[in-house]
Design a protein around this motif. Sequence first.
Motif, mmCIF file in Angstrom:
data_model
loop_
_atom_site.group_PDB
_atom_site.id
_atom_site.type_symbol
_atom_site.label_atom_id
_atom_site.label_comp_id
_atom_site.label_asym_id
_atom_site.label_seq_id
_atom_site.Cartn_x
_atom_site.Cartn_y
_atom_site.Cartn_z
ATOM 1 N N ASP A 101 0.773 -1.283 -0.091
ATOM 2 C CA ASP A 101 0.177 -0.041 -0.030
ATOM 3 C C ASP A 101 0.992 1.206 0.118
ATOM 4 O OD1 ASP A 101 -2.123 -1.703 0.133
ATOM 5 O OD2 ASP A 101 -2.245 -1.488 2.246
ATOM 6 N N GLY A 102 0.539 2.189 -0.586
ATOM 7 C CA GLY A 102 1.306 3.531 -1.109
ATOM 8 C C GLY A 102 2.392 3.467 -1.821
ATOM 9 N N ALA A 103 2.655 2.308 -2.307
ATOM 10 C CA ALA A 103 3.750 2.016 -3.684
ATOM 11 C C ALA A 103 3.361 2.862 -4.620
ATOM 12 C CB ALA A 103 3.862 0.837 -3.953
ATOM 13 N N LEU A 104 4.327 3.506 -5.494
ATOM 14 C CA LEU A 104 4.062 4.164 -6.443
ATOM 15 C C LEU A 104 3.222 3.605 -7.583
ATOM 16 C CD1 LEU A 104 5.180 6.921 -8.022
ATOM 17 C CD2 LEU A 104 6.936 5.726 -9.161
ATOM 18 N N CYS A 105 3.584 2.098 -7.818
ATOM 19 C CA CYS A 105 2.800 1.173 -8.785
ATOM 20 C C CYS A 105 3.049 -0.300 -8.099
ATOM 21 C CB CYS A 105 3.351 1.544 -10.093
ATOM 22 S SG CYS A 105 2.355 0.550 -11.251
ATOM 23 N N ASN A 106 1.741 -1.006 -8.389
ATOM 24 C CA ASN A 106 1.966 -2.398 -8.006
ATOM 25 C C ASN A 106 1.584 -2.845 -9.511
ATOM 26 O OD1 ASN A 106 -0.044 -1.077 -5.668
ATOM 27 N ND2 ASN A 106 1.905 -2.497 -4.868
ATOM 28 N N PHE A 107 2.424 -3.933 -9.907
ATOM 29 C CA PHE A 107 2.365 -5.022 -11.104
ATOM 30 C C PHE A 107 2.065 -6.289 -10.659
ATOM 31 C CE2 PHE A 107 5.212 -1.482 -13.009
ATOM 32 C CZ PHE A 107 4.459 -0.980 -13.872
ATOM 33 N N ASP A 108 0.837 -6.542 -10.841
ATOM 34 C CA ASP A 108 0.502 -7.948 -10.142
ATOM 35 C C ASP A 108 0.831 -9.106 -11.333
ATOM 36 O OD1 ASP A 108 -0.720 -9.792 -8.353
ATOM 37 O OD2 ASP A 108 -2.722 -9.255 -8.778
ATOM 38 N N CYS A 109 1.750 -9.988 -11.218
ATOM 39 C CA CYS A 109 1.922 -10.760 -12.354
ATOM 40 C C CYS A 109 1.996 -12.277 -11.978
ATOM 41 C CB CYS A 109 3.469 -10.502 -12.508
ATOM 42 S SG CYS A 109 3.792 -8.679 -12.732
ATOM 43 N N ARG A 110 1.852 -12.908 -13.110
ATOM 44 C CA ARG A 110 2.086 -14.622 -13.054
ATOM 45 C C ARG A 110 3.625 -14.714 -13.756
ATOM 46 N NH1 ARG A 110 2.395 -17.336 -17.355
ATOM 47 N NH2 ARG A 110 1.544 -16.640 -19.271
ATOM 48 N N GLY A 125 7.625 -11.752 -16.112
ATOM 49 C CA GLY A 125 6.183 -11.756 -15.803
ATOM 50 C C GLY A 125 5.229 -11.256 -16.423
ATOM 51 N N GLU A 126 4.104 -11.977 -16.636
ATOM 52 C CA GLU A 126 2.831 -11.263 -17.473
ATOM 53 C C GLU A 126 2.192 -10.607 -16.377
ATOM 54 O OE1 GLU A 126 -0.933 -12.525 -20.185
ATOM 55 O OE2 GLU A 126 0.350 -14.035 -19.383
ATOM 56 N N VAL A 127 1.793 -9.145 -16.649
ATOM 57 C CA VAL A 127 1.080 -8.438 -15.715
ATOM 58 C C VAL A 127 -0.543 -8.688 -15.864
ATOM 59 C CG1 VAL A 127 0.565 -5.891 -15.163
ATOM 60 C CG2 VAL A 127 2.850 -6.820 -15.956
ATOM 61 N N LEU A 128 -1.184 -9.258 -14.840
ATOM 62 C CA LEU A 128 -2.479 -9.348 -14.807
ATOM 63 C C LEU A 128 -3.374 -8.035 -14.302
ATOM 64 C CD1 LEU A 128 -2.286 -12.863 -13.504
ATOM 65 C CD2 LEU A 128 -2.077 -12.190 -15.906
ATOM 66 N N ASN A 129 -2.844 -7.325 -13.598
ATOM 67 C CA ASN A 129 -3.436 -6.153 -12.862
ATOM 68 C C ASN A 129 -2.472 -5.075 -12.490
ATOM 69 O OD1 ASN A 129 -5.547 -4.831 -11.638
ATOM 70 N ND2 ASN A 129 -5.726 -6.254 -10.047
ATOM 71 N N VAL A 130 -2.722 -3.898 -12.380
ATOM 72 C CA VAL A 130 -1.910 -2.939 -12.103
ATOM 73 C C VAL A 130 -2.567 -1.765 -11.176
ATOM 74 C CG1 VAL A 130 -0.817 -0.680 -13.000
ATOM 75 C CG2 VAL A 130 -0.911 -2.606 -14.158
ATOM 76 N N ARG A 131 -1.958 -1.319 -10.157
ATOM 77 C CA ARG A 131 -2.490 -0.341 -9.273
ATOM 78 C C ARG A 131 -1.666 0.721 -9.050
ATOM 79 N NH1 ARG A 131 -3.845 -1.817 -3.038
ATOM 80 N NH2 ARG A 131 -1.516 -1.992 -2.994
ATOM 81 N N ASN A 132 -1.900 2.078 -9.456
ATOM 82 C CA ASN A 132 -0.851 3.273 -9.256
ATOM 83 C C ASN A 132 -1.508 4.365 -8.353
ATOM 84 O OD1 ASN A 132 -2.507 4.108 -11.082
ATOM 85 N ND2 ASN A 132 -0.798 4.413 -12.598
ATOM 86 N N GLN A 133 -0.629 5.219 -7.962
ATOM 87 C CA GLN A 133 -1.083 6.486 -7.463
ATOM 88 C C GLN A 133 -0.014 7.565 -7.626
ATOM 89 O OE1 GLN A 133 -1.128 6.283 -3.028
ATOM 90 N NE2 GLN A 133 1.312 5.970 -2.916
ATOM 91 N N ALA A 134 -0.486 8.558 -7.479
ATOM 92 C CA ALA A 134 0.621 9.818 -7.861
ATOM 93 C C ALA A 134 1.457 9.823 -6.699
ATOM 94 C CB ALA A 134 -0.383 11.257 -7.954
ATOM 95 N N ALA A 135 2.833 9.859 -6.958
ATOM 96 C CA ALA A 135 3.952 9.927 -5.933
ATOM 97 C C ALA A 135 5.204 10.128 -6.755
ATOM 98 C CB ALA A 135 3.759 8.724 -5.045
ATOM 99 N N LEU A 136 6.233 10.294 -5.877
ATOM 100 C CA LEU A 136 7.426 10.482 -6.602
ATOM 101 C C LEU A 136 8.373 9.047 -6.244
ATOM 102 C CD1 LEU A 136 8.526 14.202 -5.418
ATOM 103 C CD2 LEU A 136 7.820 13.257 -7.682
ATOM 104 N N PRO A 137 9.122 8.634 -7.169
ATOM 105 C CA PRO A 137 9.951 7.318 -6.910
ATOM 106 C C PRO A 137 10.997 7.527 -6.292
ATOM 107 C CG PRO A 137 10.282 8.527 -9.144
ATOM 108 C CD PRO A 137 9.384 9.291 -8.582
ATOM 109 N N LEU A 138 11.375 6.370 -5.507
ATOM 110 C CA LEU A 138 12.426 6.184 -4.909
ATOM 111 C C LEU A 138 13.777 5.793 -5.834
ATOM 112 C CD1 LEU A 138 13.891 6.093 -2.038
ATOM 113 C CD2 LEU A 138 13.417 3.723 -1.982
#
Length: 150
Positions: A101-110, A125-138
């Motif tokens: 939670d709170g990550a810039l982006c989550n790539f959910d993969c198999r 990994g094949e991306v099955l789902n993506v969740r993202n939010q506005a933030a700056l990267p580390l």
Amino acid sequence: MRMTASGVAVVTTDGEAGRAGVTVSSLCSLSMEPPSVVFSVHRDNRHLEKLLANGVFVANILSDTQERVANSFAGLIPELRGNRFLAGDWSELLTGAPALDGALCNFDCRVASVFDFGSHRIVAGEVLNVRNQAALPLIFSDRTFRRLAA
């Protein structure tokens, strides 16, 4: 290579083989069709076996506030070595692998393919789902974490 700059990701998995995760700085896009990512991990990394056995992972792209998570999954925080997941808050997406939670982006993969090269295994990994939010990267460069100016 230490002078190059890269984003920081924590790759996590869960399933019959157990929960595990590792910090990587080698994550990148592989293909748009099918949507996919690729990263490499040293073949002796004890978390790699669980990831491959589970067959699923989330590539969590860290925001600039998540340095502690990166250090935890790199094994650099002694009190968290027994449970690295205590460094963040987690939920699940489609595969059931832990999504930060709170990550810039989550790539959910198999896991789609695994290649051996030298001392490392390269995991696609094949991306099955993506969740993202506005933030700056580390950012990681010259063996230290860095942040972009707003």
